[in-house]
Structure formats: C-alpha cells, structure tokens
Design a protein around this motif. Sequence first.
Motif, PDB file in Angstrom:
ATOM      1  N   LYS A   5      -4.678  11.488   4.369  1.00 26.88           N
ATOM      2  CA  LYS A   5      -5.443  10.647   5.297  1.00 26.88           C
ATOM      3  C   LYS A   5      -5.042   9.182   5.160  1.00 26.88           C
ATOM      4  O   LYS A   5      -4.932   8.456   6.154  1.00 26.88           O
ATOM      5  N   LYS A   6      -4.815   8.757   3.918  1.00 27.47           N
ATOM      6  CA  LYS A   6      -4.412   7.370   3.687  1.00 27.47           C
ATOM      7  C   LYS A   6      -3.042   7.086   4.302  1.00 27.47           C
ATOM      8  O   LYS A   6      -2.828   6.046   4.925  1.00 27.47           O
ATOM      9  N   PHE A  45      -1.829   4.309   6.885  1.00 30.36           N
ATOM     10  CA  PHE A  45      -0.763   3.379   6.518  1.00 30.36           C
ATOM     11  C   PHE A  45       0.372   3.408   7.544  1.00 30.36           C
ATOM     12  O   PHE A  45       0.966   2.374   7.859  1.00 30.36           O
ATOM     13  N   PHE A  64       0.827  -1.214   0.000  1.00 26.77           N
ATOM     14  CA  PHE A  64       0.000   0.000   0.000  1.00 26.77           C
ATOM     15  C   PHE A  64       0.860   1.262   0.000  1.00 26.77           C
ATOM     16  O   PHE A  64       0.487   2.273  -0.609  1.00 26.77           O
ATOM     17  N   GLU A 111      -4.726  11.461  -0.004  1.00 25.68           N
ATOM     18  CA  GLU A 111      -3.478  10.730   0.206  1.00 25.68           C
ATOM     19  C   GLU A 111      -2.899  10.995   1.592  1.00 25.68           C
ATOM     20  O   GLU A 111      -2.258  10.116   2.181  1.00 25.68           O
ATOM     21  N   HIS A 156       0.856   4.181  -2.741  1.00 24.69           N
ATOM     22  CA  HIS A 156       0.749   5.586  -2.330  1.00 24.69           C
ATOM     23  C   HIS A 156       1.777   6.429  -3.077  1.00 24.69           C
ATOM     24  O   HIS A 156       1.454   7.529  -3.560  1.00 24.69           O
TER      25      HIS A 156
END
Length: 301
Positions: A282-283, A287, A260, A280, A264
């Motif tokens: 928040k992701k 992660f 992941f 991105e 990203h």
Amino acid sequence: MKLRYWIHTIRIHTLLLSCSGITLSFLISQSIKNVSFTTYVLSILTALLLQILANISNDYGDSITGVDSFKRIGPKKTIERGYISLLEMKKAIYVFSILSFFSGFLLLYQTLLWNNVFIFFMYFIGILLCIYSSIKYSVGTNPYGYVTGMGDLFVLIFFGILSVEGSYFLYTQILSIDVFFLSLSIGLLNVGVLNVNNMRDLDNDYEKGKHTIPVWLGMKYAKLYHTIIILTSIFLGIYFMLMNQKIIYNWFFFIFIVIFLILHIKEIIYMKEKKMFNLELKKLVIFTFLYGISIGIGFIL
C-alpha cells in the motif's frame, strides 16, 4: 448490499497506479503547451476502467485455478469467500470490457480525430490489446500472469511505457526519448508493487503452480530483485531530471519522495513477517503516485 464487496474486488487502494503515469505526462505536457483537460480526464477514465477490469479478472481467474485459497496471505478474493458468484464476476468482466472499449474509443476520437488514420488505427489496436491483456493476466488457458517474468513485463509496458509515453503523445503529438526513460522509471515502480504482492504470496503461489519471479528466485533473491527494480527506477528518474532541469523545485520534490523509496527498500530487505508485505504494498502504491506527481509539479512550477 453487495456494493462493499464489489468495492473490495476492484481494489480501490491500487487504482492510484493507473493515475500516476497519465498524470505525470499531463503535468509535463502542460509545461510545454496548453493541453486539453478533457483528454486528461478521458485518459484517466480509460486507465481506471482497464485496471478495474484487470482486478476483477484476476479475482475470477485465481478462483477458477485455485490459486486463491485459504492459505493466501493477501486479502481474500470475494469469490473465494462466496460474496460474489463466478457468474456475477463473469458478467462484470463483460461490462467493464465494453466500458473500457467505449471510453478508449471516445478518447481517441476526441484526441486524434481522423487527422492521421494510421496513428488512430494503431491506438485503436492498442485499446483492444489492453482489454485483452487485462483479462488474459489470470483468465483462460495458460494466463501470462502465471508465467515467470511475463506479469512483470506487461506491467512495465502497460503501466509504464503506454501510460506515460502513450498519453504524452496524445497530449502533445510528440514522441520523446527522455519521456520514454521516465516511463520506464514509473513502470519499474509498478513492477515493484507487483513484486511485493508476489513476495507476500510466494508460498501459496509455489504450491498452486503460479510461477512468479519470487517463486523462481526465492525470497532472498526476490528482495535483491526488488532492490534493483526500485534503484533503477530512481536512477532513470535522475537521468530525466538532469536532462530537463528547470529550477531547484524539480529536485526538492523529487528527492523528498526518493528518501521514502529508499526507506521502503530497507523495510523490504529486513522484513521477516510476510503479512507486513501488505503494508509495504500500500505504501509503494502511494509512493509511486507521489513520485510521478513530484516530478510533474516540479515542471509546472
């Protein structure tokens, strides 16, 4: 009711960053010895209070300097919108400074007691520096968050080295070079979160005189910088895994999250619309937390 505005101000979606390093070191420590859960809870509480202090100080500081303007792509700050006054935010800074101090002191007293006065004193000074740095990032004369590279450096130190290695020592009373490299890995992912934030607001920061790394490098090389940050973090994580491999589960969880992180990087490189940086960001927060948990759980199993 201003509660929802205060919730917005403390930026709940970023608070996982405070938990990632401390939880990781707790899980690794548990694989070595039986660690006090109270120490873990107090560590998390202190870290959360310090990050909330940093977030509300950032809201206050950016509003005073004018960095938080209508041109900003990121979520608008509550002061700029008029939902919370400067005076109310200033009082909140005082409140969370006091709460952070007492939580940190309780953590040290519960963990170190007076067995080693020197170590207790060093950690006590560290708590004061954490409080000062949380505020100084955006508040006061020449805030360091506006100086090229300083924000990245302090995030690496506080969300990486101190979060992982510092809490690991509280759990185990041991300093570990392997854990230090792992702390750099977690710290760099946190720097990546800051870099995504700064890439998103590059144009506004440039206009307002906030000299972040993306402002200095430009968008093209800021993306390259971001790629190097994430890949270096992954390589440091691999080094730690190789030095401390126990069972196959260590690699299973680790590789799952790394996939992941690579995706990203791809999204960042090919991103054209600056508003997409919000997603991105928040992701990457999630992660980063899962990255730490994946390594920690692998060791527990």
